[in-house]
Design an enzyme around this catalytic site. Structure first.
Site, PDB file in Angstrom:
ATOM      1  N   CYS A   1     -20.882  91.897 -70.212  1.00 27.81           N
ATOM      2  CA  CYS A   1     -21.608  92.212 -71.450  1.00 27.81           C
ATOM      3  C   CYS A   1     -20.851  91.753 -72.697  1.00 27.81           C
ATOM      4  O   CYS A   1     -20.792  90.559 -72.961  1.00 27.81           O
ATOM      5  CB  CYS A   1     -21.978  93.688 -71.502  1.00 27.81           C
ATOM      6  SG  CYS A   1     -23.306  94.006 -72.676  1.00 27.81           S
TER       7      CYS A   1
ATOM      8  N   HIS B   1     -24.978  94.365 -66.572  1.00 26.36           N
ATOM      9  CA  HIS B   1     -23.990  95.363 -66.136  1.00 26.36           C
ATOM     10  C   HIS B   1     -24.116  95.621 -64.632  1.00 26.36           C
ATOM     11  O   HIS B   1     -24.737  96.607 -64.222  1.00 26.36           O
ATOM     12  CB  HIS B   1     -24.194  96.684 -66.894  1.00 26.36           C
ATOM     13  CG  HIS B   1     -23.664  96.686 -68.292  1.00 26.36           C
ATOM     14  ND1 HIS B   1     -22.336  96.928 -68.585  1.00 26.36           N
ATOM     15  CD2 HIS B   1     -24.277  96.458 -69.478  1.00 26.36           C
ATOM     16  CE1 HIS B   1     -22.157  96.866 -69.896  1.00 26.36           C
ATOM     17  NE2 HIS B   1     -23.319  96.575 -70.461  1.00 26.36           N
TER      18      HIS B   1
ATOM     19  N   GLU C   1     -22.029  96.861 -62.642  1.00 24.77           N
ATOM     20  CA  GLU C   1     -21.403  98.141 -62.255  1.00 24.77           C
ATOM     21  C   GLU C   1     -22.383  99.311 -62.350  1.00 24.77           C
ATOM     22  O   GLU C   1     -22.186 100.335 -61.720  1.00 24.77           O
ATOM     23  CB  GLU C   1     -20.142  98.394 -63.098  1.00 24.77           C
ATOM     24  CG  GLU C   1     -20.347  98.937 -64.512  1.00 24.77           C
ATOM     25  CD  GLU C   1     -20.878  97.916 -65.520  1.00 24.77           C
ATOM     26  OE1 GLU C   1     -21.063  96.732 -65.139  1.00 24.77           O
ATOM     27  OE2 GLU C   1     -21.112  98.296 -66.682  1.00 24.77           O
TER      28      GLU C   1
END
Ligand code: MN
Length: 236
Positions: free
Chosen positions: A108, A208, A210
């Site tokens: 990001c 993202h 994660e």
């Protein structure tokens, strides 16, 4: 032997009192076999230089907007909060890590820092034709698709040319910096992934992973690949 990955942090506010990150980055690194270490923004050039001889990888995490001074532009109306200490630390960190061939995964804000550190520019606010890149859906939800460049490292990693990703950005890469290769774009043309040429692994993604990997195990692959490269890094 353990594989140590340094994760960058930002300040939560402009008072420089509280540091902030989500634990998702640490979990993703830990689950891929690494040991996450959190790096505060107050580190100076000398600290970073010695620190890098103890690390096998760098993860640039998400966060607030980078100061456009790093790509020689004035701060426009729609640019968000700036974290000057973090900007300075991360730019030094990236440039040194690139020089030392340390594997870098940039997420990001990270992709934007990576691009700025290489002389590229950003949209301070996404152009009007763009889709909704600052999603209102839950964090794990793939709000838009990306088209992956055929034959690229991401194509090989995912074994497909199109995946759905989440999106939490109002800025994006505009002009790619030196030695940068674009790996994926959203369907509206917004740059969503890039890498540095002639480097073992310096890769940035605008989404993202994660936040998605619990529901979409495909999203674990990037962390596994990154940790594989960090394992092989012999510079420490
Ligand atoms: Mn997006």
């Amino acid at each position: 032997m353990h594989t140590f990955v340094g994760l960058t942090l930002g300040y939560r506010d402009s008072q420089y009192r509280k540091l902030e990150t989500t634990d998702r980055y640490s979990r993703a690194v830990k689950n891929a076999g690494g040991v996450p270490l959190l790096l505060p923004p107050l580190l100076k050039q000398n600290d970073i230089c010695s620190l890098l001889s103890h690390l096998d990888g760098i993860l640039l995490t998400g966060g607030v907007d980078i100061d456009p001074r790093y790509f020689s532009r004035p701060v426009k109306q729609k640019n968000g909060r700036i974290d000057p200490l973090r900007d300075k630390m991360e730019i030094i960190l990236v440039r040194q890590a690139l020089e030392k061939n340390i594997p870098i995964l940039a997420i990001c804000r990270g992709i934007q820092v990576l691009n700025s550190a290489c002389g590229g520019t950003l949209y301070q606010d996404l152009p009007p034709f763009s889709y909704q890149h600052l999603q209102k859906a839950p964090k794990w939800y793939p709000v838009h698709k990306i088209n992956i460049k055929p034959g690229s490292v991401l194509h090989k990693l995912y074994s497909t040319r199109q995946i759905g990703v989440n999106s939490f950005h109002h800025q994006s890469v505009k002009d790619p910096g030196e030695n940068i290769k674009i790996l994926a774009r959203a369907e509206d043309g917004v740059i969503e992934a890039l890498k540095i040429k002639n480097h073992p692994f310096a890769l940035g993604v605008q989404w993202h992973p994660e936040e998605m990997l619990n529901k979409y195990s495909l999203q674990k692959k990037l962390f596994q690949y990154f940790l594989g490269k960090a394992n092989k890094y012999a510079g420490r």
